[in-house]
Design an enzyme around this catalytic site. Structure first.
Site, PDB file in Angstrom:
ATOM      1  CG  HIS A 129     -43.586  17.732  10.272  1.00 13.92           C
ATOM      2  ND1 HIS A 129     -42.707  18.580  10.883  1.00 13.92           N
ATOM      3  CD2 HIS A 129     -43.881  16.778  11.179  1.00 13.92           C
ATOM      4  CE1 HIS A 129     -42.476  18.154  12.118  1.00 13.92           C
ATOM      5  NE2 HIS A 129     -43.173  17.068  12.318  1.00 13.92           N
ATOM      6  NE  ARG A 130     -48.178  15.924  13.174  1.00 12.70           N
ATOM      7  CZ  ARG A 130     -48.061  15.019  12.202  1.00 12.70           C
ATOM      8  NH1 ARG A 130     -48.059  15.404  10.929  1.00 12.70           N
ATOM      9  NH2 ARG A 130     -47.947  13.737  12.495  1.00 12.70           N
ATOM     10  CE  LYS A 141     -46.539  27.044  21.438  1.00 12.07           C
ATOM     11  NZ  LYS A 141     -45.684  28.158  21.867  1.00 12.07           N
ATOM     12  CE  LYS A 196     -35.794  28.681  22.026  1.00  9.87           C
ATOM     13  NZ  LYS A 196     -36.335  27.745  23.027  1.00  9.87           N
TER      14      LYS A 196
HETATM   15  P1  NAD Z   1     -34.520  32.044  32.712  1.00  8.57           P
HETATM   16  O1  NAD Z   1     -34.012  33.242  32.024  1.00  8.57           O
HETATM   17  O2  NAD Z   1     -35.811  32.124  33.444  1.00  8.57           O
HETATM   18  O3  NAD Z   1     -33.436  31.473  33.736  1.00  8.57           O
HETATM   19  C1  NAD Z   1     -32.125  31.149  33.393  1.00  8.57           C
HETATM   20  C2  NAD Z   1     -31.286  31.267  34.661  1.00  8.57           C
HETATM   21  O4  NAD Z   1     -29.989  30.732  34.406  1.00  8.57           O
HETATM   22  C3  NAD Z   1     -31.104  32.716  35.123  1.00  8.57           C
HETATM   23  O5  NAD Z   1     -31.383  32.808  36.498  1.00  8.57           O
HETATM   24  C4  NAD Z   1     -29.638  33.014  34.784  1.00  8.57           C
HETATM   25  O6  NAD Z   1     -29.057  33.936  35.672  1.00  8.57           O
HETATM   26  C5  NAD Z   1     -29.018  31.633  34.922  1.00  8.57           C
HETATM   27  N1  NAD Z   1     -27.782  31.474  34.150  1.00  8.57           N
HETATM   28  C6  NAD Z   1     -27.481  31.967  32.935  1.00  8.57           C
HETATM   29  N2  NAD Z   1     -26.249  31.585  32.566  1.00  8.57           N
HETATM   30  C7  NAD Z   1     -25.780  30.828  33.574  1.00  8.57           C
HETATM   31  C8  NAD Z   1     -24.570  30.134  33.795  1.00  8.57           C
HETATM   32  N3  NAD Z   1     -23.594  30.133  32.888  1.00  8.57           N
HETATM   33  N4  NAD Z   1     -24.421  29.443  34.954  1.00  8.57           N
HETATM   34  C9  NAD Z   1     -25.398  29.428  35.887  1.00  8.57           C
HETATM   35  N5  NAD Z   1     -26.581  30.067  35.726  1.00  8.57           N
HETATM   36  C10 NAD Z   1     -26.754  30.752  34.588  1.00  8.57           C
HETATM   37  O7  NAD Z   1     -34.571  30.900  31.581  1.00  8.57           O
HETATM   38  P2  NAD Z   1     -35.413  29.555  31.615  1.00  8.57           P
HETATM   39  O8  NAD Z   1     -36.694  29.789  30.922  1.00  8.57           O
HETATM   40  O9  NAD Z   1     -35.388  28.963  32.976  1.00  8.57           O
HETATM   41  O10 NAD Z   1     -34.531  28.658  30.616  1.00  8.57           O
HETATM   42  C11 NAD Z   1     -33.423  27.901  31.057  1.00  8.57           C
HETATM   43  C12 NAD Z   1     -33.097  26.851  30.009  1.00  8.57           C
HETATM   44  O11 NAD Z   1     -34.226  25.999  29.828  1.00  8.57           O
HETATM   45  C13 NAD Z   1     -32.753  27.384  28.621  1.00  8.57           C
HETATM   46  O12 NAD Z   1     -31.806  26.525  28.021  1.00  8.57           O
HETATM   47  C14 NAD Z   1     -34.069  27.279  27.884  1.00  8.57           C
HETATM   48  O13 NAD Z   1     -33.907  27.197  26.477  1.00  8.57           O
HETATM   49  C15 NAD Z   1     -34.581  25.965  28.449  1.00  8.57           C
HETATM   50  N6  NAD Z   1     -36.020  25.785  28.322  1.00  8.57           N
HETATM   51  C16 NAD Z   1     -36.894  26.687  28.852  1.00  8.57           C
HETATM   52  C17 NAD Z   1     -38.260  26.466  28.726  1.00  8.57           C
HETATM   53  C18 NAD Z   1     -39.278  27.387  29.335  1.00  8.57           C
HETATM   54  O14 NAD Z   1     -40.461  27.041  29.327  1.00  8.57           O
HETATM   55  N7  NAD Z   1     -38.910  28.508  29.897  1.00  8.57           N
HETATM   56  C19 NAD Z   1     -38.728  25.334  28.037  1.00  8.57           C
HETATM   57  C20 NAD Z   1     -37.800  24.414  27.526  1.00  8.57           C
HETATM   58  C21 NAD Z   1     -36.458  24.662  27.681  1.00  8.57           C
END
Ligand code: NAD
Length: 471
Positions: free
Chosen positions: A66-67, A71, A107
């Site tokens: 819709h937009r 992303k 995604k």
């Molecule tokens: P990342 O890969 O940089 O870091 C994730 C960390 O979590 C790693 O250090 C990993 O070892 C650890 N990890 C994985 N499974 C684990 C567990 N079961 N218990 C403890 N630690 C665990 O990823 P990120 O970018 O920091 O993303 C983390 C979460 O945030 C995800 O759910 C992602 O979808 C969400 N998110 C990220 C962004 C972004 O900008 N990167 C934006 C919105 C949401």
């Protein structure tokens, strides 16, 4: 609807949607259309690694258009499934609506463990995946713009941007085909910290409302609050660091994949980070207690629990034992639908993922705008602002007949640079969205919590958009 004992990530997101949609006057067919994703592509491709062919599988889901562009991040994980990608694409749709970022939701990801590959191999894999998606219209500055997520970062984003530019050299806006790039490659200052920073701003806004703090069973401000963070990656590291260094909260535990570090007096987050960067594990960190089964710490006594790792961490099993008064969902989908119900019944406040981690996409939006304008934010007005500040100082000094102290002058004569503007825009976005969610929650007796309020807000905005433009 009968709820299965254990719901998947996608089912959880859809049940949370249904709960909110039932409270709104949206035609049933339209609600169903908003909930269901528009399209999803699965790609399989071979890469030659260490002399042998490996066939890799990846997906890109577009939940809403819709937009445009749609992303959402690109995840590299050995556990990735199509349904998880669809769940996260749906969250992106609702997230963008909540923070008024004019994007649809998408995604994608590859089912690989990035730790198994060298940097050169990851480059080959990423470029091939990017080509598969780009030629099928699933990467494009106008239609679909990826960003980093679990297991990917600025490095992968540059490879994607470069692959796209090679395929479409006459696209003037090619660099805007992906966000989360390094600043030297068309990225924006503050993107790397943005999701963690957004979580910090969300928590700060929560603490600006004493009634909300009291309802959660807490008191006072953020200072001294005992915080546990799960996941020490891009998001978890930044939020832990900011809460420790800027808000004087006490980060008492950091939980990683293979164990956790605990210090009741508060961890020095940057020290822990240096160790983690060097060793790739928290095990052996000298200045704190190491707990082998880190997951048990989700149930530890604390004020604020911040899951910032992966989905499905707070479940039917541990929800009855969680002791935090406030859960801030920095990760996507950390709480299952059943756990969410248990926590609500137990009076635990949740600041939900669809809002809490929206800082990433908000600053990605700024980056995309920067790329389309082909100019750094602040470039035109920074010196003008400084000059104005100097004039104001001169005028005040002339009027009062004495000089203004230097520390006040410094603040007045500093023009806003890109990072200032990004943080200001992010702070404003997070504050505004919190207050919109809060308004829905407080004004409607049938909305039981902030998550449902956030979904109500999102569905209402998206439905309005479809009604106005016509389906
Ligand atoms: P990342 O890969 O940089 O870091 C994730 C960390 O979590 C790693 O250090 C990993 O070892 C650890 N990890 C994985 N499974 C684990 C567990 N079961 N218990 C403890 N630690 C665990 O990823 P990120 O970018 O920091 O993303 C983390 C979460 O945030 C995800 O759910 C992602 O979808 C969400 N998110 C990220 C962004 C972004 O900008 N990167 C934006 C919105 C949401």
């Amino acid at each position: 609807m009968a709820v299965a004992q254990r719901t998947s990530f996608l089912e959880s997101v859809n049940l949370m949607f249904d709960r909110a949609a039932a409270l709104l006057d949206v035609p049933p067919g339209l609600a169903e259309f908003i909930k269901r994703g528009n399209s999803v592509i699965q790609v399989r491709f071979p890469v030659k690694i260490r002399g042998e062919y490996r066939v890799l599988t990846g997906w890109r889901a577009t939940h809403s258009e819709h937009r445009l562009p749609a992303k959402g991040g690109i995840r590299y994980s050995p556990h990735l499934t199509q349904a998880d990608v669809e769940a996260m694409a749906a969250l992106m749709t609702y997230k963008c609506a909540i923070v008024d970022v004019p994007f649809g939701g998408s995604k994608g990801g590859l089912r690989i463990d990035p730790k198994e590959y060298t940097e050169e191999e990851l480059e080959v894999i990423t470029r091939r995946f990017a080509r598969e998606l780009a030629v099928k219209g699933y990467i494009s500055p106008a239609l679909n713009v990826p960003a980093p997520d679990l297991g990917t970062g600025p490095r992968e984003m540059v490879w994607i941007a470069d692959t796209y530019r090679t395929l479409f050299p006459d696209d003037l806006n090619a660099i805007a085909c992906v966000t989360g790039k390094p600043v030297t490659q068309g990225g924006i200052r503050g993107r790397e910290e943005a999701t963690g920073r957004g979580v910090e701003y969300a928590i700060r806004e929560f603490f600006r409302h004493p009634e909300d703090v009291e309802r959660a069973g807490l008191s006072g401000g953020l200072e001294g609050k005992r915080v546990i963070v799960q996941g020490f990656g891009k998001v978890g590291y930044h939020v832990a660091k900011f809460l420790d260094e800027e808000d004087d909260a006490k980060v008492i535990a950091i939980i990683e994949r293979d164990g956790a570090v605990v210090d009741e007096r508060g961890l020095k987050v940057e020290h822990v980070a240096q160790y983690f960067r060097e060793h790739g594990t928290l095990r052996g960190y000298p200045d704190a207690l190491f707990v082998e089964d880190g997951r048990t710490l989700l149930e530890e006594e604390c004020d604020i629990l911040i899951p910032a790792a992966v989905e499905g961490q707070i479940t039917l099993e541990n929800a009855p034992h969680i002791k935090a008064r406030l859960i801030v969902e920095a990760a996507n989908g950390p709480t299952t639908y059943e756990a969410d119900n248990i926590l609500r019944e137990r009076g635990i406040t949740i600041i939900p993922d669809v809002y809490a981690n929206a800082g990433g996409v908000t600053v990605s939006y700024f980056e995309w705008i920067k790329n389309l304008s082909h100019m750094r934010f602040g470039r035109l007005q920074r010196r003008l602002e400084e000059m104005r500040g100097e004039q104001v100082i001169k005028a005040i000094e002339a009027a009062v007949g004495r000089p203004i102290p230097d520390h006040l002058k410094a603040g007045l004569t500093r023009g806003a640079d890109e990072l200032d503007l990004v943080r200001s825009g992010l702070d404003d976005t997070m504050r505004q969205a919190y207050n919109e969610i809060r308004e829905v929650y407080l004004s409607r007796r049938d909305v039981p919590d902030l998550r449902t309020a956030a979904y109500v807000l999102a569905i209402d905005k998206i439905a309005r958009s479809y009604r106005e433009t016509g389906v």
